[in-house]
Design a protein around this motif. Structure first.
Motif, mmCIF file in Angstrom:
data_model
loop_
_atom_site.group_PDB
_atom_site.id
_atom_site.type_symbol
_atom_site.label_atom_id
_atom_site.label_comp_id
_atom_site.label_asym_id
_atom_site.label_seq_id
_atom_site.Cartn_x
_atom_site.Cartn_y
_atom_site.Cartn_z
ATOM 1 N N LEU A 154 0.841 -1.196 0.000
ATOM 2 C CA LEU A 154 0.000 0.000 0.000
ATOM 3 C C LEU A 154 0.875 1.244 0.000
ATOM 4 O O LEU A 154 1.966 1.245 0.577
ATOM 5 C CB LEU A 154 -0.917 0.028 1.232
ATOM 6 N N PRO A 155 0.402 2.330 -0.613
ATOM 7 C CA PRO A 155 1.170 3.580 -0.601
ATOM 8 C C PRO A 155 1.244 4.149 0.809
ATOM 9 O O PRO A 155 0.318 4.002 1.608
ATOM 10 C CB PRO A 155 0.387 4.491 -1.541
ATOM 11 N N GLU A 156 2.332 4.823 1.082
ATOM 12 C CA GLU A 156 2.569 5.380 2.410
ATOM 13 C C GLU A 156 1.473 6.355 2.822
ATOM 14 O O GLU A 156 1.098 6.422 4.003
ATOM 15 C CB GLU A 156 3.927 6.067 2.430
ATOM 16 N N MET A 157 0.935 7.138 1.873
ATOM 17 C CA MET A 157 -0.105 8.100 2.240
ATOM 18 C C MET A 157 -1.347 7.406 2.780
ATOM 19 O O MET A 157 -2.046 7.943 3.645
ATOM 20 C CB MET A 157 -0.453 9.006 1.053
ATOM 21 N N ALA A 158 -1.624 6.202 2.284
ATOM 22 C CA ALA A 158 -2.773 5.445 2.793
ATOM 23 C C ALA A 158 -2.516 4.992 4.228
ATOM 24 O O ALA A 158 -3.429 5.015 5.071
ATOM 25 C CB ALA A 158 -3.047 4.248 1.897
ATOM 26 N N ILE A 159 -1.285 4.585 4.504
ATOM 27 C CA ILE A 159 -0.940 4.152 5.851
ATOM 28 C C ILE A 159 -1.031 5.325 6.822
ATOM 29 O O ILE A 159 -1.628 5.223 7.903
ATOM 30 C CB ILE A 159 0.496 3.573 5.889
ATOM 31 N N GLN A 160 -0.462 6.468 6.439
ATOM 32 C CA GLN A 160 -0.437 7.638 7.318
ATOM 33 C C GLN A 160 -1.821 8.260 7.507
ATOM 34 O O GLN A 160 -2.028 9.051 8.427
ATOM 35 C CB GLN A 160 0.531 8.694 6.764
ATOM 36 N N SER A 161 -2.774 7.904 6.669
ATOM 37 C CA SER A 161 -4.123 8.472 6.782
ATOM 38 C C SER A 161 -4.983 7.718 7.787
ATOM 39 O O SER A 161 -6.171 7.985 7.907
ATOM 40 C CB SER A 161 -4.820 8.430 5.418
ATOM 41 N N ARG A 162 -4.376 6.764 8.490
ATOM 42 C CA ARG A 162 -5.089 5.948 9.480
ATOM 43 C C ARG A 162 -6.111 5.013 8.841
ATOM 44 O O ARG A 162 -7.122 4.670 9.456
ATOM 45 C CB ARG A 162 -5.759 6.833 10.541
ATOM 46 N N LEU A 163 -5.833 4.607 7.631
ATOM 47 C CA LEU A 163 -6.710 3.661 6.945
ATOM 48 C C LEU A 163 -6.862 2.363 7.728
ATOM 49 O O LEU A 163 -7.919 1.726 7.705
ATOM 50 C CB LEU A 163 -6.140 3.369 5.549
ATOM 51 N N LEU A 164 -5.805 1.969 8.431
ATOM 52 C CA LEU A 164 -5.813 0.683 9.130
ATOM 53 C C LEU A 164 -6.377 0.766 10.541
ATOM 54 O O LEU A 164 -6.465 -0.260 11.223
ATOM 55 C CB LEU A 164 -4.385 0.123 9.196
ATOM 56 N N GLN A 165 -6.729 1.953 10.985
ATOM 57 C CA GLN A 165 -7.216 2.117 12.355
ATOM 58 C C GLN A 165 -8.459 1.269 12.595
ATOM 59 O O GLN A 165 -9.398 1.255 11.811
ATOM 60 C CB GLN A 165 -7.533 3.586 12.644
ATOM 61 N N GLY A 166 -8.439 0.552 13.719
ATOM 62 C CA GLY A 166 -9.570 -0.307 14.060
ATOM 63 C C GLY A 166 -9.509 -1.676 13.438
ATOM 64 O O GLY A 166 -10.411 -2.484 13.625
ATOM 65 N N SER A 167 -8.436 -1.963 12.679
ATOM 66 C CA SER A 167 -8.296 -3.273 12.040
ATOM 67 C C SER A 167 -7.164 -4.057 12.688
ATOM 68 O O SER A 167 -6.370 -3.520 13.474
ATOM 69 C CB SER A 167 -7.999 -3.118 10.545
ATOM 70 N N ASP A 168 -7.086 -5.331 12.382
ATOM 71 C CA ASP A 168 -5.992 -6.186 12.836
ATOM 72 C C ASP A 168 -4.956 -6.335 11.735
ATOM 73 O O ASP A 168 -4.480 -7.432 11.447
ATOM 74 C CB ASP A 168 -6.529 -7.565 13.250
ATOM 75 N N VAL A 169 -4.623 -5.222 11.115
ATOM 76 C CA VAL A 169 -3.653 -5.208 10.026
ATOM 77 C C VAL A 169 -2.446 -4.382 10.456
ATOM 78 O O VAL A 169 -2.594 -3.299 11.022
ATOM 79 C CB VAL A 169 -4.271 -4.627 8.736
ATOM 80 N N ILE A 170 -1.251 -4.921 10.195
ATOM 81 C CA ILE A 170 -0.002 -4.257 10.532
ATOM 82 C C ILE A 170 0.680 -3.792 9.247
ATOM 83 O O ILE A 170 0.721 -4.521 8.264
ATOM 84 C CB ILE A 170 0.949 -5.212 11.284
ATOM 85 N N ALA A 171 1.212 -2.564 9.279
ATOM 86 C CA ALA A 171 1.958 -2.025 8.139
ATOM 87 C C ALA A 171 3.435 -1.974 8.492
ATOM 88 O O ALA A 171 3.810 -1.511 9.576
ATOM 89 C CB ALA A 171 1.455 -0.632 7.787
ATOM 90 N N ARG A 172 4.265 -2.451 7.592
ATOM 91 C CA ARG A 172 5.704 -2.463 7.802
ATOM 92 C C ARG A 172 6.429 -1.792 6.630
ATOM 93 O O ARG A 172 6.151 -2.103 5.472
ATOM 94 C CB ARG A 172 6.220 -3.902 7.911
ATOM 95 N N PRO A 173 7.380 -0.886 6.920
ATOM 96 C CA PRO A 173 8.218 -0.348 5.844
ATOM 97 C C PRO A 173 9.144 -1.445 5.352
ATOM 98 O O PRO A 173 9.657 -2.242 6.137
ATOM 99 C CB PRO A 173 8.988 0.776 6.527
ATOM 100 N N LEU A 174 9.353 -1.501 4.059
ATOM 101 C CA LEU A 174 10.196 -2.548 3.478
ATOM 102 C C LEU A 174 11.674 -2.184 3.597
ATOM 103 O O LEU A 174 12.039 -1.016 3.682
ATOM 104 C CB LEU A 174 9.822 -2.764 2.014
#
Length: 324
Positions: free
Chosen positions: A253-273
């Motif tokens: 996913l693009p970084e802007m999507a991660i920083q927009s709190r798209l994952l808030q409330g989910s059981d999904v983890i974002a990791r920089p490669l």
């Protein structure tokens, strides 16, 4: 005036407009209604155009309308001529005040919801008299609409073949790996793309450039090896996240999507490669003939508004937005 230009001077923008409208409708009645003329006027205008050019552009019978191969090509050129003509009109209309008027702006679905709300708010504050009409479409649709003059500007992600259009890169952002909290990839501090099991890689459906950028990044990381990805595709970024949360695979996913709190409330983890992480360039696209004050001023203010975003996007940190 050169002879070639004298010949072109016999062309009518109105006739070209009839031609492209007929191509869009493939029906003389509907085309005439859209052009606000009678069917005989539209038909007569097209015949005059064919006579001027000395070729057949449209094959007609009582039931069907077919464009010749040359007619298709001429219609494509007519779109560009009409858009260039509109640029000329807009250039004159906005000469006095570049901060007012109407701007038709497009953005791809993997940018629009994450970038545009704040961007448009900033634009409204700096150019309160400007009316912005927004469209959210896939890349190929936006490029076609800009080229045809249906849009003034579009924000999209590069690399991408934009043809004759002019691009202005605004900033770059990384692609991050997202996985469910229980996935082994979520437990790695900085996953390596060259070790990613691409058979578990989830993509957006055809037409989304994020899928192309994801595949290109994986192919480079895995040194051109043939990739096999998951057969499951998502129609939106939100759906893609839900599929990852369900444990169906992983995604980039693009970084802007991660920083927009798209994952808030989910059981999904974002990791920089791990370095070198794949990136995409966010750019403004416009026609090379556009020189109107309103477009020039908008481009300048958009670029200024996005500089803080570029700076904030430089931070690299693990993002976990699980519901506690």
């Amino acid at each position: 005036m050169p002879a070639a230009l004298r010949s072109a001077a016999n062309l009518s923008f109105k006739q070209l407009y009839y031609l492209v409208t007929l191509r869009e409708t493939l029906n003389f009645t509907r085309a005439a209604e859209r052009c606000f003329v009678t069917q005989s006027t539209l038909s007569g205008g097209l015949k005059e155009l064919e006579s001027t050019l000395g070729v057949t552009l449209v094959e007609r019978d009582r039931q069907n309308v077919r464009f010749t191969t040359l007619g298709e090509s001429v219609a494509d050129m007519a779109y560009r001529l009409l858009s260039d003509g509109q640029d000329l009109v807009t250039r004159c209309q906005t000469e006095q005040d570049p901060t007012q008027g109407v701007l038709h702006l497009g953005a791809i679905p993997t940018i629009a919801p994450f970038l545009l709300p704040k961007l448009l708010r900033d634009l409204r504050q700096s150019m309160p008299k400007l009316r912005v009409i927004l469209r959210e479409e896939p890349t190929h649709t936006l490029l076609q609409q800009v080229d045809r003059g249906e849009l003034d500007l579009a924000i999209l992600a590069l690399p991408m073949d934009v043809g004759r259009l002019h691009t202005e890169t605004l900033f770059s952002e990384e692609l991050w790996l997202v996985a469910s909290a229980e996935d082994a990839y979520a437990k790695l501090e900085k996953p390596q793309l060259n070790k990613l099991d691409t058979q578990r890689l989830l993509l957006l459906s055809e037409g989304h450039c994020l899928s192309e950028h994801t595949l290109q990044a994986c192919e480079r990381a895995q040194r051109g090896r043939a990739l096999t990805t998951s057969e499951i595709e998502a129609t939106s970024v939100a759906t893609l996240v839900q599929m990852v949360e369900a444990g169906l695979g992983v995604a980039l996913l693009p970084e802007m999507a991660i920083q927009s709190r798209l994952l808030q409330g989910s059981d999904v983890i974002a990791r920089p490669l791990a370095t070198p992480a794949p990136k995409r360039d966010i750019a403004l696209v416009r026609r090379p003939t556009q020189s109107s004050n309103i477009v020039t001023e908008t481009v300048k203010r958009l670029a200024t508004a996005l500089r803080p975003h570029q700076a904030s996007g430089a931070k690299r940190s693990t993002v976990s937005q699980r519901k506690r």
